[in-house]
Design an enzyme around this catalytic site. Structure first.
Site: not given
Length: 508
Positions: A92, A137, A182, A324, A326, A394
């Protein structure tokens, strides 16, 4: 007795054979500004991160920029070699809008920019690596920002023109498209505060107006693809949303609602208009912002909702949800609050967040390892939106700049996340792939080069920007090759080589 022992042994052996599906896409991710360099190569136009880092460099922790970064512009073949060494199924990456359209508008298409991405994509295809392309992005052409950027109601038209060029140039080979990366981070941090370019800090309306414009632009891009390109090209198109997971600090109804409103503010604001049956922004946050806006003297809500026609335009414009993920935190209605600008998104929701001190900490202040958070997030979204297709677009862990290649903390993090992903699949989530962030060290926005996310270390002090695999690269390679998570695996050597013929990759 012997039969019982044999059955127990058989069951135990089966339990250890938990495997990802053969068509599951294992990959890695990056973005254009963070790795490409070549900021003024050929006829590329200026973007908002070029402008920010050149005119206001002190906002970057180490006063650095992405002018050269990992120099992928000159090292793309080495990048593809890295993908081959890892045995990636997919990669990606994002396109630089201003490298393709130097003026931001479609009146001029850069031959050099198109050639660069053609070469990059062709090099991946040559080795059976599936390109997954992000259209935006965060690196908006500066000319469009000068015209208001996402505050200009013409933005969806500009984006539609851009993506039509891109689909036409690359869609014969690219079958996985992501419109925006995002939205919350870009809209809130860039428009509603001042921790991302373009630093507008319009705290009252910036986040909300940006979100509305972005979703309309996403919808127009999706419909361009569906109506003009999908039949001949056969690809899919979605959006990548940052999904942190939020748990109530206590079992009280107040804390449960606080956690829910935090989810709505951070990711459901962008997911619900696309993937829900009724469309539009989440009702609870719409009500909260409307009431606060009235009390603050505004003549209308600071969160402008969509017309019925706009809701219909946006609804259903996603073939998958890119997640995404985390980290996570506990959320409280009364505790751990900090002061936010009034008015602003986080003043509107008025909740506090808490991360227990025993949760492992990364080199980035915002990133801690949290138990089961990816699994919990996927299960919630799966139930909330009636089982859509997901990709983890991500997921990763940062080490400090001085860290060496023996990154056991990153290995621990990835194994936990991949166990979450596998458990989600086993429990019915339609998860198709996992993109590790990131393939290599990169320019990490306001943290500069101080936080290193790469499976490969980049020598930023060398003109050649050499890439060296970290220990986590070998562990990830083993997971990809075996389709299993071996908690005991230790690489015998840290010399990476290309393992031809052993990679299973997925193509539509």
């Amino acid at each position: 007795m012997k039969l019982l022992s044999f059955l127990c042994l058989l069951i135990g052996s089966h339990a250890q054979e938990r495997r990802f599906p053969e068509d599951f896409m294992f990959g890695a991710a990056t973005s254009a500004y963070q790795i490409e360099g070549g900021w003024s190569a050929d006829d590329k136009g200026e973007n908002i991160w070029d402008r920010l880092t050149h005119t206001n460099p002190n906002v970057i922790k180490d006063v650095s920029n992405g002018d050269v970064a990992a120099d992928t512009y000159n090292n793309y073949k080495r990048d593809v070699e890295v993908m081959r060494e890892l045995g990636l199924d997919a990669y990606r990456f994002s396109l630089s809008w201003s490298r393709i359209l130097p003026n931001g508008l479609a009146n001029k298409v850069s031959d050099a920019g198109v050639e660069f991405y053609n070469n990059y994509i062709d090099e991946m295809i040559k080795y059976g690596i599936t390109p997954m392309v992000t259209l935006f992005h965060w690196d908006l052409p500066q000319k469009l920002q000068d015209l208001g950027g996402f505050m200009n109601p013409l933005f969806p038209e500009w984006f539609e023109d851009y993506v039509r060029v891109v689909f036409g140039k690359f869609g014969d080979r690219v079958k996985h498209w992501i419109t925006f990366n995002e939205p919350k981070e870009f809209c809130h941090q860039g428009y509603g505060s001042a921790t991302k370019a373009p630093l507008l800090n319009i705290t009252d309306i910036g986040t909300y107006y940006c979100a509305r414009t972005l979703l309309l632009a996403h919808a127009r891009a999706y419909r361009v693809y569906k109506n003009e390109f999908k039949k001949s090209q056969g690809g899919v198109c979605g959006i990548a949303i940052s999904v942190g997971w939020y748990l109530p600090l206590t079992d009280s109804e107040q804390d449960k609602f606080a956690a829910e409103i935090k989810r709505q503010a951070d990711f459901d604001l962008y997911i619900k208009p696309i993937y829900s049956k009724e469309g539009g922004f989440p009702k609870e946050i719409v009500k909260i912002v409307a009431e606060k806006s009235a009390n603050q003297g505004y003549l209308r809500s600071r969160l402008p909702n969509f017309t019925d026609e706009e809701k219909e335009l946006i609804r259903g414009t996603g073939d998958f949800i890119g997640v995404n993920h985390y980290t996570s935190s506990f959320v409280s209605a009364t505790e751990y609050k900090i002061i936010h600008p009034v008015p602003s998104l986080y003043d509107d929701i008025d909740v506090g967040s808490y991360a227990p001190p025993e949760w492992p900490k990364s080199a980035s202040a915002w990133l801690v390892q949290t138990p089961n958070s990816l699994y919990d997030a996927l299960i919630n979204l799966h139930k909330r939106y009636n089982g859509p297709i997901f990709y983890i677009t991500e997921n990763g862990w940062s080490s400090p700049q001085e860290a060496d290649i023996l990154d056991d903390d990153r290995i621990r993090y990835y194994r936990a996340a991949l166990n979450d992903a596998l458990k989600a699949i086993e429990d019915g989530v339609d998860l198709r792939g996992f993109m590790a962030w990131s393939l290599m060290d990169n320019f990490e926005w306001f943290e500069g080069y101080g936080a290193r996310f790469g499976l490969y270390r980049v020598n930023f002090s060398s003109p050649g920007r050499e890439r060296t695999p970290r220990k986590s690269a070998f562990v990830y390679k083993q997971i990809i090759k075996s389709r299993m998570i071996d908690e005991e695996y230790e690489p015998d050597t840290l010399d990476m080589s290309i393992d031809e013929g052993n990679r299973s990759f997925y193509t539509d």
